[in-house]
Motif scaffolding. Sequence first.
Motif, PDB file in Angstrom:
ATOM      1  N   LEU A   1      36.135  52.284  40.849  1.00 42.02           N
ATOM      2  CA  LEU A   1      34.936  51.529  40.504  1.00 42.02           C
ATOM      3  C   LEU A   1      34.531  51.726  39.048  1.00 42.02           C
TER       4      LEU A   1
ATOM      5  N   THR B   1      36.309  51.844  36.462  1.00 38.85           N
ATOM      6  CA  THR B   1      37.104  51.074  35.510  1.00 38.85           C
ATOM      7  C   THR B   1      36.802  49.577  35.565  1.00 38.85           C
ATOM      8  N   ALA B   2      35.845  49.186  36.403  1.00 46.67           N
ATOM      9  CA  ALA B   2      35.499  47.760  36.495  1.00 46.67           C
ATOM     10  C   ALA B   2      34.839  47.299  35.191  1.00 46.67           C
TER      11      ALA B   2
ATOM     12  N   ALA C   1      32.358  42.142  35.806  1.00 40.43           N
ATOM     13  CA  ALA C   1      33.100  41.977  37.060  1.00 40.43           C
ATOM     14  C   ALA C   1      32.272  41.209  38.077  1.00 40.43           C
TER      15      ALA C   1
ATOM     16  N   GLU D   1      34.935  41.016  43.125  1.00 40.12           N
ATOM     17  CA  GLU D   1      35.806  42.068  42.617  1.00 40.12           C
ATOM     18  C   GLU D   1      35.238  43.448  42.924  1.00 40.12           C
ATOM     19  N   ILE D   2      33.943  43.602  42.736  1.00 37.12           N
ATOM     20  CA  ILE D   2      33.309  44.891  43.018  1.00 37.12           C
ATOM     21  C   ILE D   2      33.455  45.234  44.497  1.00 37.12           C
TER      22      ILE D   2
ATOM     23  N   ARG E   1      37.053  46.284  45.168  1.00 29.21           N
ATOM     24  CA  ARG E   1      37.279  47.638  44.656  1.00 29.21           C
ATOM     25  C   ARG E   1      36.642  48.677  45.587  1.00 29.21           C
ATOM     26  N   CYS E   2      35.435  48.395  46.020  1.00 31.59           N
ATOM     27  CA  CYS E   2      34.730  49.307  46.911  1.00 31.59           C
ATOM     28  C   CYS E   2      35.473  49.457  48.237  1.00 31.59           C
TER      29      CYS E   2
ATOM     30  N   THR F   1      28.597  48.077  49.137  1.00 26.46           N
ATOM     31  CA  THR F   1      27.884  47.293  48.129  1.00 26.46           C
ATOM     32  C   THR F   1      26.490  46.877  48.594  1.00 26.46           C
TER      33      THR F   1
END
Length: 261
Positions: free
Chosen positions: A52, A54-55, A59, A63-64, A67-68, A205
């Motif tokens: 997370l 490196t997002a 973003a 995408e978040i 990644r999560c 999220t």
Amino acid sequence: MVLISARPGTTATRAPAHGLRPDREDLGLAAGEFVLTTAFMFAVFSLVRWGLGTAAAGATPVEIWLRCAVVSMLVGLVIVGFVVSRPGRWTGAHMNPAITVALFIYGRTPGRRVLPYLVAQIAGSIAAAAVAGLVWGSAMAASPTRYAVVQPRTGTSGTMVALAEAAVLAIIVAAICWVPDHRPSWPMPWIVGMMFGVQGALLGTLTGGSANPARQLGPALFAGQTHVLAAYLIAPVAGAALAAWALRRRLTAPSRTAGAR
């Protein structure tokens, strides 16, 4: 975060009744729990840092979320690895205060072991955050990582966070208590690891998907993040305790009824 055993090497035997004063074995197990919790939390914080942290600033929400979800499922696999490891089988690999309290209430962890384990888990959380800061440097302390502290989505109330955290632990604890007694052949480490992973993917999220007071405490202290901190610390323990109490009550109800006849 999770096992399953009353004592090292067992899966379903009830813990015998003893006093509350820990003996040398209990303290040794607590030391092992500290090492496991520190190593586990460092792995979690590192996954957050790289998954997370490196997002890009721009973003998208999708995408978040992806990644999560990936980070959460990897955390679930890490849980499995720690639980089935030799040290994990030795200590029980709770790595989560809510699990320790629940297993005590259900009768799988002796009372004298509870406080040493809680202290070990809290200390492990703080130590892991400190080590992550030393290893990853400014990247760990800066946004968006901020020591991997869990934060709910903007507009999510503390009440919603508390309800989600309590419900997640109630469901997971119900599985931890029920499966070894009724389906001992089921792969308990995989079941619990994947349950933690899925809850993080679904709720990460929205409410943060912590599901572990030790997961939040160390990062919150280092990041100075106290927003709804009480919900992350208290609600999982309350949900886990309630589930364990209800299952223990249901388990012992027939014997009480029979004794009254």
